[in-house]
Design a protein around this motif. Structure first.
Motif, PDB file in Angstrom:
ATOM      1  N   PHE A  66       0.827  -1.206   0.000  1.00  0.00           N
ATOM      2  CA  PHE A  66       0.000   0.000   0.000  1.00  0.00           C
ATOM      3  C   PHE A  66       0.858   1.251   0.000  1.00  0.00           C
ATOM      4  N   GLU A  67       1.859   1.298   0.856  1.00  0.00           N
ATOM      5  CA  GLU A  67       2.672   2.504   1.018  1.00  0.00           C
ATOM      6  C   GLU A  67       3.606   2.758  -0.160  1.00  0.00           C
ATOM      7  N   THR A  68       3.656   1.838  -1.105  1.00  0.00           N
ATOM      8  CA  THR A  68       4.462   2.056  -2.305  1.00  0.00           C
ATOM      9  C   THR A  68       3.583   2.084  -3.554  1.00  0.00           C
ATOM     10  N   SER A  69       2.274   2.322  -3.373  1.00  0.00           N
ATOM     11  CA  SER A  69       1.354   2.342  -4.513  1.00  0.00           C
ATOM     12  C   SER A  69       0.955   3.769  -4.848  1.00  0.00           C
ATOM     13  N   LEU A  70       0.805   4.025  -6.143  1.00  0.00           N
ATOM     14  CA  LEU A  70       0.377   5.354  -6.568  1.00  0.00           C
ATOM     15  C   LEU A  70      -1.055   5.643  -6.135  1.00  0.00           C
ATOM     16  N   HIS A  71      -1.863   4.599  -5.935  1.00  0.00           N
ATOM     17  CA  HIS A  71      -3.206   4.819  -5.388  1.00  0.00           C
ATOM     18  C   HIS A  71      -3.128   5.452  -4.000  1.00  0.00           C
ATOM     19  N   ALA A  72      -2.169   5.006  -3.206  1.00  0.00           N
ATOM     20  CA  ALA A  72      -1.996   5.601  -1.878  1.00  0.00           C
ATOM     21  C   ALA A  72      -1.658   7.082  -1.999  1.00  0.00           C
ATOM     22  N   ALA A  73      -0.836   7.424  -2.994  1.00  0.00           N
ATOM     23  CA  ALA A  73      -0.484   8.833  -3.205  1.00  0.00           C
ATOM     24  C   ALA A  73      -1.726   9.667  -3.491  1.00  0.00           C
ATOM     25  N   PHE A  74      -2.639   9.146  -4.312  1.00  0.00           N
ATOM     26  CA  PHE A  74      -3.880   9.865  -4.612  1.00  0.00           C
ATOM     27  C   PHE A  74      -4.741  10.006  -3.352  1.00  0.00           C
ATOM     28  N   ILE A  75      -4.829   8.925  -2.591  1.00  0.00           N
ATOM     29  CA  ILE A  75      -5.665   8.971  -1.380  1.00  0.00           C
ATOM     30  C   ILE A  75      -5.101   9.981  -0.386  1.00  0.00           C
ATOM     31  N   TYR A  76      -3.784   9.972  -0.181  1.00  0.00           N
ATOM     32  CA  TYR A  76      -3.184  10.928   0.745  1.00  0.00           C
ATOM     33  C   TYR A  76      -3.407  12.362   0.270  1.00  0.00           C
ATOM     34  N   ASN A  77      -3.332  12.582  -1.046  1.00  0.00           N
ATOM     35  CA  ASN A  77      -3.600  13.921  -1.571  1.00  0.00           C
ATOM     36  C   ASN A  77      -5.034  14.338  -1.250  1.00  0.00           C
ATOM     37  N   ASN A  78      -5.976  13.415  -1.438  1.00  0.00           N
ATOM     38  CA  ASN A  78      -7.375  13.743  -1.180  1.00  0.00           C
ATOM     39  C   ASN A  78      -7.647  13.994   0.300  1.00  0.00           C
ATOM     40  N   ILE A  79      -7.020  13.203   1.162  1.00  0.00           N
ATOM     41  CA  ILE A  79      -7.147  13.448   2.602  1.00  0.00           C
ATOM     42  C   ILE A  79      -6.550  14.817   2.944  1.00  0.00           C
ATOM     43  N   GLY A  80      -5.418  15.134   2.331  1.00  0.00           N
ATOM     44  CA  GLY A  80      -4.806  16.440   2.542  1.00  0.00           C
ATOM     45  C   GLY A  80      -5.724  17.577   2.137  1.00  0.00           C
ATOM     46  N   ASP A  81      -6.451  17.393   1.028  1.00  0.00           N
ATOM     47  CA  ASP A  81      -7.403  18.416   0.583  1.00  0.00           C
ATOM     48  C   ASP A  81      -8.455  18.691   1.656  1.00  0.00           C
ATOM     49  N   VAL A  82      -8.980  17.607   2.240  1.00  0.00           N
ATOM     50  CA  VAL A  82     -10.010  17.787   3.274  1.00  0.00           C
ATOM     51  C   VAL A  82      -9.426  18.500   4.484  1.00  0.00           C
ATOM     52  N   TYR A  83      -8.256  18.075   4.930  1.00  0.00           N
ATOM     53  CA  TYR A  83      -7.619  18.736   6.069  1.00  0.00           C
ATOM     54  C   TYR A  83      -7.392  20.224   5.775  1.00  0.00           C
ATOM     55  N   ARG A  84      -6.962  20.539   4.551  1.00  0.00           N
ATOM     56  CA  ARG A  84      -6.719  21.947   4.201  1.00  0.00           C
ATOM     57  C   ARG A  84      -8.011  22.742   4.277  1.00  0.00           C
ATOM     58  N   LEU A  85      -9.091  22.181   3.752  1.00  0.00           N
ATOM     59  CA  LEU A  85     -10.374  22.879   3.784  1.00  0.00           C
ATOM     60  C   LEU A  85     -10.922  22.999   5.198  1.00  0.00           C
ATOM     61  N   SER A  87      -8.947  23.707   7.585  1.00  0.00           N
ATOM     62  CA  SER A  87      -7.912  24.557   8.205  1.00  0.00           C
ATOM     63  C   SER A  87      -6.998  23.774   9.149  1.00  0.00           C
ATOM     64  N   ARG A  88      -6.893  22.489   8.947  1.00  0.00           N
ATOM     65  CA  ARG A  88      -5.932  21.661   9.699  1.00  0.00           C
ATOM     66  C   ARG A  88      -4.663  21.582   8.853  1.00  0.00           C
ATOM     67  N   LEU A  89      -3.959  22.708   8.819  1.00  0.00           N
ATOM     68  CA  LEU A  89      -2.940  22.914   7.796  1.00  0.00           C
ATOM     69  C   LEU A  89      -1.712  22.032   7.975  1.00  0.00           C
ATOM     70  N   SER A  90      -1.270  21.823   9.209  1.00  0.00           N
ATOM     71  CA  SER A  90      -0.085  20.989   9.409  1.00  0.00           C
ATOM     72  C   SER A  90      -0.368  19.546   8.994  1.00  0.00           C
ATOM     73  N   LYS A  91      -1.582  19.057   9.273  1.00  0.00           N
ATOM     74  CA  LYS A  91      -1.936  17.699   8.866  1.00  0.00           C
ATOM     75  C   LYS A  91      -2.084  17.613   7.350  1.00  0.00           C
ATOM     76  N   ALA A  92      -2.622  18.662   6.739  1.00  0.00           N
ATOM     77  CA  ALA A  92      -2.729  18.692   5.286  1.00  0.00           C
ATOM     78  C   ALA A  92      -1.347  18.613   4.648  1.00  0.00           C
TER      79      ALA A  92
END
Length: 227
Positions: A66-85, A87-92
């Motif tokens: 999982f941690e070496t899959s490009l799907h994981a990269a997409f999921i982490y990006n999407n989770i980061g988007d939610v955190y940014r919105l 205002s949980r900026l450090s977690k984003a």
């Protein structure tokens, strides 16, 4: 949203409950549902869907795969988007950097430096820096996203090129460069129009809001300086 939910129901019926619980097809649909919730402003539900997608895929593949899959990269990006919105900026920022680290490792340095997905996540990192008022860092990331995308697409019309130019213009506003900001935002709007984005698209709304803010700031005049 209705179509994604129907897709999940069909997948569950075809696979059965046990196989459905570890279905990679289901994880992609959960991720898409999360993106819909995010667009609707239902951020807690969006986060739940992205994390469910992550958990199922991790269980199905195992931690290392999982941690070496490009799907994981997409999921982490999407989770980061939610955190940014939220205002949980450090977690984003943490999520975006994890996404980029996976991509760098999996793509190799040369492909990483020319990846449009990398450019988009760099833009998201720039949005975090902008929200933190780290303006030089934000501008660096937005310009990097723009350079990658222009190198890859050339003169092709792309809403992402417009997005990155718009984000640069929004930083210029906060730096007090209203002329540079106005020029950038007008270029972005022209790109959006050429790309066929409708007037109520979020990218268009953000650029127009920036132009309105410039007009307000110009009308207000320079700040008074205490003697």
């Amino acid at each position: 949203l209705e179509m994604y939910e129907r897709s999940l129901a069909i997948t569950r019926a075809v696979l059965g409950e046990e196989a459905f619980a570890t279905s990679l097809d289901a994880t992609s649909t959960y991720n898409n549902i999360g993106n819909v919730y995010k667009a609707q402003g239902r951020l807690s539900e969006a986060l739940e869907m992205h994390e469910l997608s992550q958990d199922i895929r991790r269980a199905a593949l195992g931690e290392e795969a999982f941690e070496t899959s490009l799907h994981a990269a997409f999921i982490y990006n999407n989770i980061g988007d939610v955190y940014r919105l939220q205002s949980r900026l450090s977690k984003a920022l943490e999520m975006y950097k994890r996404s980029q680290a996976i991509r760098r490792a999996e793509l190799g340095e040369e492909a990483f430096l020319t990846s449009l997905d990398v450019a988009y996540t760099d833009h998201n990192i720039g949005k975090v820096h902008h929200a933190q008022n780290h303006l030089p860092e934000a501008l660096e990331m937005f310009n990097h996203s723009l350079d990658i995308t222009r190198d890859k697409l050339g003169e092709e019309v792309s809403p992402y090129i417009g997005l990155y130019i718009s984000s640069i213009g929004l930083v210029y506003i906060d730096q007090g460069d209203f002329d540079g900001a106005e020029s950038s935002l007008q270029k972005a709007l022209a790109m959006f129009e050429a790309a066929g984005l409708v007037k109520d698209h979020e990218y268009v709304r953000e650029a127009r809001s920036g132009l309105e803010r410039i007009d307000e700031l110009r009308a207000r005049g320079p700040p008074d300086i205490a003697q």
